[in-house]
Scaffold this motif. Structure first.
Motif, PDB file in Angstrom:
ATOM      1  N   LYS A 161       4.858 -11.104  -3.406  1.00 43.42           N
ATOM      2  CA  LYS A 161       3.893 -10.030  -3.652  1.00 43.42           C
ATOM      3  C   LYS A 161       4.598  -8.679  -3.773  1.00 43.42           C
ATOM      4  O   LYS A 161       4.268  -7.869  -4.651  1.00 43.42           O
ATOM      5  N   GLY A 162       5.586  -8.431  -2.922  1.00 40.44           N
ATOM      6  CA  GLY A 162       6.297  -7.162  -2.957  1.00 40.44           C
ATOM      7  C   GLY A 162       6.952  -6.891  -4.298  1.00 40.44           C
ATOM      8  O   GLY A 162       6.667  -5.867  -4.941  1.00 40.44           O
ATOM      9  N   PRO A 163       7.855  -7.776  -4.767  1.00 33.90           N
ATOM     10  CA  PRO A 163       8.476  -7.549  -6.083  1.00 33.90           C
ATOM     11  C   PRO A 163       7.455  -7.464  -7.213  1.00 33.90           C
ATOM     12  O   PRO A 163       7.626  -6.678  -8.155  1.00 33.90           O
ATOM     13  N   TYR A 164       6.404  -8.281  -7.141  1.00 32.64           N
ATOM     14  CA  TYR A 164       5.390  -8.290  -8.200  1.00 32.64           C
ATOM     15  C   TYR A 164       4.755  -6.899  -8.335  1.00 32.64           C
ATOM     16  O   TYR A 164       4.737  -6.307  -9.424  1.00 32.64           O
ATOM     17  N   PHE A 165       4.253  -6.381  -7.228  1.00 27.68           N
ATOM     18  CA  PHE A 165       3.493  -5.136  -7.318  1.00 27.68           C
ATOM     19  C   PHE A 165       4.386  -3.897  -7.305  1.00 27.68           C
ATOM     20  O   PHE A 165       3.973  -2.846  -7.820  1.00 27.68           O
ATOM     21  N   LEU A 166       5.602  -4.002  -6.774  1.00 29.67           N
ATOM     22  CA  LEU A 166       6.519  -2.878  -6.913  1.00 29.67           C
ATOM     23  C   LEU A 166       6.905  -2.701  -8.374  1.00 29.67           C
ATOM     24  O   LEU A 166       6.926  -1.577  -8.895  1.00 29.67           O
ATOM     25  N   THR A 211       4.054  -1.139 -10.133  1.00 30.08           N
ATOM     26  CA  THR A 211       3.911   0.271  -9.792  1.00 30.08           C
ATOM     27  C   THR A 211       4.941   1.135 -10.510  1.00 30.08           C
ATOM     28  O   THR A 211       4.637   2.255 -10.959  1.00 30.08           O
ATOM     29  N   LEU A 212       6.164   0.631 -10.638  1.00 28.03           N
ATOM     30  CA  LEU A 212       7.243   1.400 -11.260  1.00 28.03           C
ATOM     31  C   LEU A 212       7.302   1.247 -12.772  1.00 28.03           C
ATOM     32  O   LEU A 212       8.046   1.982 -13.440  1.00 28.03           O
ATOM     33  N   ARG A 213       6.536   0.323 -13.318  1.00 22.75           N
ATOM     34  CA  ARG A 213       6.596   0.016 -14.752  1.00 22.75           C
ATOM     35  C   ARG A 213       6.487   1.254 -15.645  1.00 22.75           C
ATOM     36  O   ARG A 213       7.267   1.387 -16.605  1.00 22.75           O
ATOM     37  N   PRO A 214       5.575   2.203 -15.375  1.00 23.87           N
ATOM     38  CA  PRO A 214       5.498   3.369 -16.272  1.00 23.87           C
ATOM     39  C   PRO A 214       6.753   4.233 -16.278  1.00 23.87           C
ATOM     40  O   PRO A 214       6.966   4.995 -17.227  1.00 23.87           O
ATOM     41  N   LEU A 215       7.576   4.127 -15.243  1.00 26.63           N
ATOM     42  CA  LEU A 215       8.799   4.929 -15.157  1.00 26.63           C
ATOM     43  C   LEU A 215      10.011   4.218 -15.745  1.00 26.63           C
ATOM     44  O   LEU A 215      11.072   4.835 -15.899  1.00 26.63           O
ATOM     45  N   LEU A 216       9.881   2.925 -16.039  1.00 27.89           N
ATOM     46  CA  LEU A 216      11.002   2.132 -16.543  1.00 27.89           C
ATOM     47  C   LEU A 216      11.164   2.371 -18.041  1.00 27.89           C
ATOM     48  O   LEU A 216      10.243   2.141 -18.818  1.00 27.89           O
ATOM     49  N   ALA A 217      12.342   2.831 -18.426  1.00 26.63           N
ATOM     50  CA  ALA A 217      12.579   3.199 -19.824  1.00 26.63           C
ATOM     51  C   ALA A 217      12.623   1.981 -20.729  1.00 26.63           C
ATOM     52  O   ALA A 217      13.068   0.898 -20.324  1.00 26.63           O
ATOM     53  N   GLU A 225       0.822  -1.211   0.000  1.00 28.04           N
ATOM     54  CA  GLU A 225       0.000   0.000   0.000  1.00 28.04           C
ATOM     55  C   GLU A 225       0.858   1.264   0.000  1.00 28.04           C
ATOM     56  O   GLU A 225       0.358   2.355  -0.312  1.00 28.04           O
ATOM     57  N   THR A 226       2.149   1.137   0.320  1.00 29.25           N
ATOM     58  CA  THR A 226       3.042   2.302   0.325  1.00 29.25           C
ATOM     59  C   THR A 226       3.711   2.526  -1.027  1.00 29.25           C
ATOM     60  O   THR A 226       4.422   3.527  -1.198  1.00 29.25           O
ATOM     61  N   PHE A 227       3.506   1.642  -1.979  1.00 31.63           N
ATOM     62  CA  PHE A 227       4.239   1.730  -3.249  1.00 31.63           C
ATOM     63  C   PHE A 227       3.903   2.987  -4.061  1.00 31.63           C
ATOM     64  O   PHE A 227       4.801   3.579  -4.677  1.00 31.63           O
ATOM     65  N   PRO A 228       2.639   3.426  -4.125  1.00 28.03           N
ATOM     66  CA  PRO A 228       2.380   4.663  -4.879  1.00 28.03           C
ATOM     67  C   PRO A 228       3.147   5.867  -4.334  1.00 28.03           C
ATOM     68  O   PRO A 228       3.663   6.680  -5.107  1.00 28.03           O
ATOM     69  N   ASP A 260       6.098   8.186  -6.167  1.00 23.22           N
ATOM     70  CA  ASP A 260       6.158   9.648  -6.198  1.00 23.22           C
ATOM     71  C   ASP A 260       7.524  10.152  -5.741  1.00 23.22           C
ATOM     72  O   ASP A 260       8.058  11.132  -6.295  1.00 23.22           O
ATOM     73  N   SER A 261       8.106   9.493  -4.731  1.00 24.41           N
ATOM     74  CA  SER A 261       9.444   9.880  -4.267  1.00 24.41           C
ATOM     75  C   SER A 261      10.486   9.628  -5.348  1.00 24.41           C
ATOM     76  O   SER A 261      11.410  10.434  -5.536  1.00 24.41           O
ATOM     77  N   VAL A 262      10.342   8.521  -6.058  1.00 25.65           N
ATOM     78  CA  VAL A 262      11.265   8.212  -7.153  1.00 25.65           C
ATOM     79  C   VAL A 262      11.167   9.282  -8.237  1.00 25.65           C
ATOM     80  O   VAL A 262      12.186   9.750  -8.759  1.00 25.65           O
ATOM     81  N   VAL A 263       9.956   9.670  -8.591  1.00 23.46           N
ATOM     82  CA  VAL A 263       9.765  10.712  -9.603  1.00 23.46           C
ATOM     83  C   VAL A 263      10.493  11.989  -9.196  1.00 23.46           C
ATOM     84  O   VAL A 263      11.187  12.622 -10.006  1.00 23.46           O
ATOM     85  N   ALA A 264      10.364  12.374  -7.928  1.00 19.94           N
ATOM     86  CA  ALA A 264      11.004  13.596  -7.449  1.00 19.94           C
ATOM     87  C   ALA A 264      12.524  13.485  -7.482  1.00 19.94           C
ATOM     88  O   ALA A 264      13.218  14.422  -7.898  1.00 19.94           O
ATOM     89  N   VAL A 265      13.056  12.333  -7.072  1.00 22.01           N
ATOM     90  CA  VAL A 265      14.513  12.141  -7.071  1.00 22.01           C
ATOM     91  C   VAL A 265      15.055  12.134  -8.495  1.00 22.01           C
ATOM     92  O   VAL A 265      16.104  12.740  -8.780  1.00 22.01           O
ATOM     93  N   LEU A 266      14.372  11.462  -9.395  1.00 17.00           N
ATOM     94  CA  LEU A 266      14.812  11.443 -10.792  1.00 17.00           C
ATOM     95  C   LEU A 266      14.877  12.860 -11.359  1.00 17.00           C
ATOM     96  O   LEU A 266      15.840  13.235 -12.036  1.00 17.00           O
TER      97      LEU A 266
END
Length: 252
Positions: free
Chosen positions: A118-123, A126-132, A64-67, A71-77
């Motif tokens: 479950k963690g790796p699956y949904f992380l 969640t990050l898929r749209p940011l993966l080039a 539930e914390t992945f979204p 957002d933190s990843v987007v800001a750091v990038l």
């Protein structure tokens, strides 16, 4: 500059992978759960070697914390690299609890499932749209999911890691249309902090494990870290959907 996200990089295999990846000229976003000091050490080592790294807190067992993490990843990038995508993902964060099959409770099973599968699956989802496009993913599994590593007491752990091996193949299939490679690395017995520093608490087991290893010693985090970095880099550009055991020939 390419950017990698490495989960569970405050110690052990994840820490080594983050450092080895950074040595190859890649910026690193690394995660930790409770070991902030270890994560700071990883960042400091990377920066000492001329690289760039940022540590973010993440509990891989709480999907539930992945979204918010995304957002933190987007800001750091944006703020650190002026990017809106990243190139590599290493799903390494893990947990280990040993119990014979008849003593494994639903609570233990579910706790391992949340962190290891479950963690790796949904992380990743969640990050898929940011993966080039043209990027790469490495999932850190375990030889506990293969014949060479079958040991009493690891039925739940090995089951989750085996599921991650299967997920690797499916992701490789589905992500191939974007040129994204997906592989997994299965370490054997490796000297890490997992299971509450088991090898430090029980050094008497090390000689026996070394004797069962073809190359005659226990694995070290760097043995795995360099393999992960190689799979992400150009040397691994024609490898996908593979599970590579990095165990020194355990039970060979």
């Amino acid at each position: 500059m390419r950017i990698a996200i490495v989960t569970g990089a405050s110690s052990g295999i994840g820490q080594s992978a983050a450092i080895q990846i950074a040595k190859r000229g890649t910026g690193v976003i690394l995660t930790y759960r409770d070991n902030h000091a270890g994560a700071s050490d990883t960042v400091a080592t990377i920066e000492k070697n001329g690289g760039t790294a940022v540590a973010l807190r993440l509990d891989i067992g709480r999907s539930e914390t992945f979204p918010a993490f995304r957002d933190s990843v987007v800001a750091v990038l944006r703020d650190t690299w002026q990017r809106d995508t990243f190139d590599h993902l290493v799903n390494n964060a893990g947990s280990s609890r040993m119990a014979l099959f008849e003593h494994t409770t639903e609570e233990m099973f579910d706790a391992l499932m949340r962190v290891l599968l479950k963690g790796p699956y949904f992380l990743t989802q969640t990050l898929r749209p940011l993966l080039a496009d043209g990027g790469a993913i490495v999932n850190v599994t375990s030889n506990a999911a293969s014949v060479s590593g079958l040991e009493p007491g690891y039925s739940a752990y090995g089951t989750m890691k085996g599921g991650l091996v299967v997920l690797t193949r499916y992701l490789a299939k589905e992500f191939s249309r974007r040129g994204i490679r997906v592989n997994s690395v299965s370490p054997g017995s490796t000297r890490t902090r997992i299971a509450d520093n088991a090898f430090e608490r029980h050094p008497e087991v090390v000689p026996g494990l070394a004797a069962r290893t073809a190359l005659g010693r226990l694995g070290e985090p760097d043995d795995i870290g360099v393999a992960i970095a190689a799979l992400l880099g150009e040397d691994g550009s024609w490898i996908t959907a593979q599970n590579i055991e990095v165990s020194g020939g355990y039970n060979l």
